[in-house]
Design a protein around this motif. Structure first.
Motif, PDB file in Angstrom:
ATOM      1  N   UNK A  88      13.565  -3.573  11.680  1.00 36.88           N
ATOM      2  CA  UNK A  88      14.240  -3.603  10.479  1.00 36.88           C
ATOM      3  C   UNK A  88      13.994  -4.756   9.403  1.00 36.88           C
ATOM      4  N   UNK A  89      13.441  -5.513   9.699  1.00 37.35           N
ATOM      5  CA  UNK A  89      13.338  -6.514   8.876  1.00 37.35           C
ATOM      6  C   UNK A  89      12.211  -6.187   7.687  1.00 37.35           C
ATOM      7  N   UNK A  90      12.955  -6.576   6.642  1.00 35.34           N
ATOM      8  CA  UNK A  90      12.222  -6.369   5.207  1.00 35.34           C
ATOM      9  C   UNK A  90      11.167  -7.549   5.187  1.00 35.34           C
ATOM     10  N   UNK A  91      10.002  -7.144   4.986  1.00 36.31           N
ATOM     11  CA  UNK A  91       9.117  -8.197   4.757  1.00 36.31           C
ATOM     12  C   UNK A  91       8.193  -7.908   3.626  1.00 36.31           C
ATOM     13  N   UNK A  92       7.382  -8.635   3.147  1.00 38.37           N
ATOM     14  CA  UNK A  92       6.677  -8.384   1.807  1.00 38.37           C
ATOM     15  C   UNK A  92       5.056  -8.739   1.712  1.00 38.37           C
ATOM     16  N   UNK A 134       7.624  -1.897   0.548  1.00 40.29           N
ATOM     17  CA  UNK A 134       8.262  -2.996  -0.055  1.00 40.29           C
ATOM     18  C   UNK A 134       7.511  -3.498  -0.953  1.00 40.29           C
TER      19      UNK A 134
END
Lengths: 117, 301
Positions: free
Chosen positions: A17-21, A105
């Motif tokens: 669930x962690x949003x990374x880029x 993302x």
């Protein structure tokens, strides 16, 4: 057990669930460098796998005129974006990029490089 | 750099994930419970409800998620008449789109399997398990792990998703055996013991794959304690550990009592314990919600 609690618990333990880029790792020509020979293509390498169909790269000259913009050339490396360049005249060029990683993302950034006389 | 994800996009994502995960454990639990509760038609009714509600929710939320991602990728809402072209590009040219279609195939199959009122034949139950596994696994295919350079992280994420789906999805059916007039302690005990064997494997896989997923954070105390992301992960781990403690209490303290003279009291205690687990889960959800909007420290540079 109330159904809503089950939904909550399920969502809690959902992994990833962690949003990374995707971040720019390096480029050719490199960020902020001066090159003596005008490059025929610009290559950007990112920290994550990319969706090339939705990623964008644009190169503008010192006057803000676009000298190169998508479509991107397919790259063998899924973390790389490649764009062909016309014969660049000496001067400072700014690269604006938009990278869409596989997890959808979006990141944006820019840098410059200089083509010497 | 893009800003924080909008709350409604996060909500659609969480609902899709929840709906896609829940069926797998339900169908696994159904198969596990068969010899013990063959006459327990109420359980099939509960699985039908769980499958229908979860799949339906995931499908509806998934459409919203697709629409939101399409707008996000294109940078603007589509002009009138170009929605199908934009969605088509996302569906066929991105990993997210391909995973979305796989998920829909799994969820539609589950809905069809849950239509009949009669209990399914074993082959159909196994088909339901496969469809549920497909729906759950699709979540990994466009996850952060799928975007990572190291392919082993995708496999770790797949294992994590499937283990979580098996464990969590089984809970509603487990609870169905503890609630209501038809609850039978001895029968519940037999099924809980089978569930426990699956649960031990799931917890081991969750712990290992969770460690793999967190490995990019490294072992630096500065990363874990010095960043908001690291502290939130620590809180999540602490809450999850508490849930595991409750699960162990259920398994080794309460479940044996279901066969004794205090069986009814043990069932009550189990109900309370499950309620406490769910409360902890709700808190973890809030932590995960914040994690979702926080930059991991290893990529913050």
């Amino acid at each position: 057990m109330k159904p809503c609690r089950v939904w909550l618990l399920t969502a809690v333990l959902a992994p990833g669930l962690g949003w990374a880029h995707a971040f720019l790792q390096h480029a050719a020509p490199a960020v902020g460098t001066r090159v003596s020979v005008a490059p025929t293509r610009l290559r950007l390498w990112f920290s994550e796998r990319l969706e090339a169909a939705f990623s964008r790269v644009e190169v503008v000259d010192a006057h803000g005129r676009s000298v190169a913009a998508g479509p991107l050339h397919p790259a063998a490396d899924p973390e790389e974006l490649v764009i062909p360049l016309q014969q660049l005249t000496p001067g400072v060029y700014r690269v604006r990029w938009k990278a869409v990683s596989v997890d959808t993302h979006v990141t944006r950034g820019s840098f410059t490089f200089t083509v010497d006389r | 750099m893009s800003g924080l994800p909008p709350i409604w996009l996060t909500a659609l994502r969480v609902l899709t994930i929840a709906g896609s995960l829940l069926p797998l454990g339900g169908w696994a639990m159904w198969l596990l419970s068969q010899p013990a509760v063959a006459a327990h038609d109420r359980l099939w009714g509960r699985l039908r409800q769980q499958t229908g509600a979860a799949s339906g929710l995931a499908l509806v939320a998934g459409v919203g998620w697709l629409a939101a991602v399409s707008v996000q990728l294109a940078g603007a809402p589509p002009a009138l008449g170009t929605v199908s072209a934009q969605w088509s590009a996302v569906l066929w040219q991105t990993a997210f789109g391909r995973a979305w279609m796989l998920r829909c195939a799994g969820l539609f199959s589950l809905l069809m399997l849950a239509v009949p009122r009669r209990r399914p034949r074993p082959v159909l139950a196994w088909l339901g398990l496969a469809a549920a596994a497909l729906a759950a696994a699709s979540l990994s295919l466009a996850s952060h792990a799928a975007a990572a350079s190291q392919r082993w992280r995708l496999f770790a994420d797949l294992a994590h998703v499937l283990a979580a789906a098996l464990w969590l999805g089984a809970l509603p059916l487990l609870a169905a055996m503890l609630y209501g007039d038809g609850a039978e302690p001895a029968r519940a005990q037999r099924v809980i013991r089978r569930f426990s064997r699956m649960g031990v494997v799931c917890v081991a896989v969750l712990a290992f794959s969770g460690g793999v997923n967190a490995s990019p954070l490294g072992l630096s105390a500065a990363v874990w304690w010095g960043s908001g992301y690291g502290r939130m992960v620590l809180v999540k781990i602490a809450l999850f550990s508490a849930m595991l403690g409750l699960a162990a209490y259920n398994r080794w303290r309460l479940t044996p009592c279901l066969a004794g003279t205090e069986a009814r009291a043990a069932m009550q205690a189990l109900r309370r314990s499950i309620g406490a687990e769910l409360l902890l889960g709700a808190v973890i959800l809030m932590v995960v919600g914040m994690l979702g909007a926080t930059m991991p420290p290893h990529t913050a540079g």
